[in-house]
Design an enzyme around this catalytic site. Structure first.
Site, PDB file in Angstrom:
ATOM      1  CE1 TYR A  36      54.248  14.283  61.516  1.00 41.09           C
ATOM      2  CE2 TYR A  36      54.776  16.216  60.309  1.00 41.09           C
ATOM      3  CZ  TYR A  36      54.596  14.686  60.453  1.00 41.09           C
ATOM      4  OH  TYR A  36      54.692  14.085  59.116  1.00 41.09           O
ATOM      5  NE  ARG A  55      46.564  16.364  59.803  1.00 41.27           N
ATOM      6  CZ  ARG A  55      47.081  16.490  58.646  1.00 41.27           C
ATOM      7  NH1 ARG A  55      46.457  15.334  57.606  1.00 41.27           N
ATOM      8  NH2 ARG A  55      47.893  17.137  58.312  1.00 41.27           N
ATOM      9  NE  ARG A 100      64.963   5.752  77.304  1.00 40.16           N
ATOM     10  CZ  ARG A 100      64.725   4.345  77.379  1.00 40.16           C
ATOM     11  NH1 ARG A 100      64.735   3.728  78.750  1.00 40.16           N
ATOM     12  NH2 ARG A 100      64.338   3.472  76.525  1.00 40.16           N
ATOM     13  CG  HIS A 102      59.229   2.211  77.781  1.00 40.58           C
ATOM     14  ND1 HIS A 102      60.630   2.189  78.379  1.00 40.58           N
ATOM     15  CD2 HIS A 102      59.329   1.706  76.517  1.00 40.58           C
ATOM     16  CE1 HIS A 102      61.427   1.574  77.440  1.00 40.58           C
ATOM     17  NE2 HIS A 102      60.701   1.620  76.394  1.00 40.58           N
ATOM     18  CE  LYS A 149      51.261  15.825  59.425  1.00 37.68           C
ATOM     19  NZ  LYS A 149      51.847  15.139  58.521  1.00 37.68           N
ATOM     20  CD  GLU A 181      49.478   7.120  54.974  1.00 40.79           C
ATOM     21  OE1 GLU A 181      48.912   8.048  54.678  1.00 40.79           O
ATOM     22  OE2 GLU A 181      49.720   6.976  56.048  1.00 40.79           O
ATOM     23  CG  LEU A 205      47.673  11.885  58.210  1.00 47.68           C
ATOM     24  CD1 LEU A 205      47.747  11.686  59.918  1.00 47.68           C
ATOM     25  CD2 LEU A 205      48.857  12.876  57.735  1.00 47.68           C
TER      26      LEU A 205
END
Ligand code: PDD
Length: 284
Positions: A36, A55, A100, A102, A149, A181, A205
């Site tokens: 995101y 990014r 589903r 992994h 991110k 951070e 990040l």
């Protein structure tokens, strides 16, 4: 603000945000398998658009999500559709919908793309920027790829909530004795007039505001050093501030219930914020 008046773009279709329903088999729902960006809109335009889209592409590459577009135009279109002057854009790209499992080995998935723009009726950080915030230190127990991110923010959410329960607004994360951070921000300290911030690594990040401030401060002739910051240095700093798209530059005036420096918003944080204010003012 009623979220139903926000127009979202979901897989290219425009509809009210509250009417967007994602399939439960979307890997974002099952595995937080999504990346995101959050962008700030000033004067109807996204700020540092190319830093965010660059990014985003790096996050997509690291996650091996194939979404072959730049997203810049999609962001501009959604801002225009919502007629937002002051606000934020949220953009999320998940790997897609699949049974589903992994592993996504040999799966040909179509990424799900959500974009929406939320107006701000008031500046979201104005009050905190004026008074400064209280912070706590907290062990950084997140995974080892914090440079991507992703929407997998559970550790950040748990730690931020704990900070709130302690009467603080942000936690400064510490891994093996050094600062990484904040839970949703980067950290700067100021000592003897020098700005110091942890270097880029897989444990932080690389914030768009972090880079903007480093470049701007250096260009204005200030000393900025990117190096490891020991936890102990936090308690000897003249100033601490956090940076992010939403919080811009916000001073941490108290840490673990002890005053930082003089315990007030300091001149160096104000100077850093002024760099942002000037750039926003200059936006055309
Ligand atoms: N978060 N570090 C983390 C863990 C973050 O979540 C963020 C931003 C930053 C600062 O990045 P930038 O300067 O590009 O905003 C650093 C956004 C705002 C969020 O999750 O809402």
């Amino acid at each position: 603000m009623n979220e139903s008046s926000i127009i979202a773009s979901y897989n290219g279709k425009s509809l009210p945000l509250t009417e967007v329903f994602a399939p439960v088999l979307d890997r974002a729902f099952m595995f937080s398998d999504a990346v995101y960006e959050v962008l700030r809109v000033y004067k109807g335009k996204p700020f540092l658009l190319s830093a965010h889209t660059t990014r985003l592409q790096a996050s997509l590459r690291s996650m091996r999500i194939a979404a072959n577009q730049d997203f810049g135009d999609a962001i501009l279109n959604n801002i225009a559709e919502n007629q937002v002057k002051e606000g934020m854009v949220y953009l999320q790209i998940s790997r897609g919908v699949a049974p589903r499992n992994h592993s996504f080995f040999a799966m040909e998935l179509k990424p799900s793309i959500l974009i929406y723009t939320k107006p701000f009726l008031e500046h979201p950080a104005a009050k905190e920027q004026q008074t400064g915030i209280k912070g706590i230190t907290h062990e950084d127990y997140r995974w080892g790829r914090c440079d991507i991110k992703t929407t997998n923010l559970l550790a950040n959410c748990l730690i931020q909530t704990h900070a709130n329960e302690m009467g603080a607004q942000e936690a400064i994360l510490i891994r093996n004795g050094v600062v990484s951070e904040g839970t949703s921000s980067n950290v700067f300290i100021v000592k003897n007039g020098i700005f110091i911030t942890p270097p880029k690594s897989t444990f932080i990040l690389a914030g768009t505001r972090r880079q903007f401030l480093i470049d701007g401060l250096l260009a204005a002739g200030h000393s900025v050093i990117e190096r490891q910051v020991e936890k102990t240095e936090l308690f000897n700093a003249d100033e601490i501030f956090i940076s992010s798209t939403v919080k811009e530059v916000t001073s941490v005036v108290q840490l673990d219930q002890k005053p930082v420096g003089k315990g007030i918003v300091g001149p160096f944080a104000k100077l850093a914020q002024a760099l942002l204010d000037d750039a926003i003012l200059a936006m055309k």
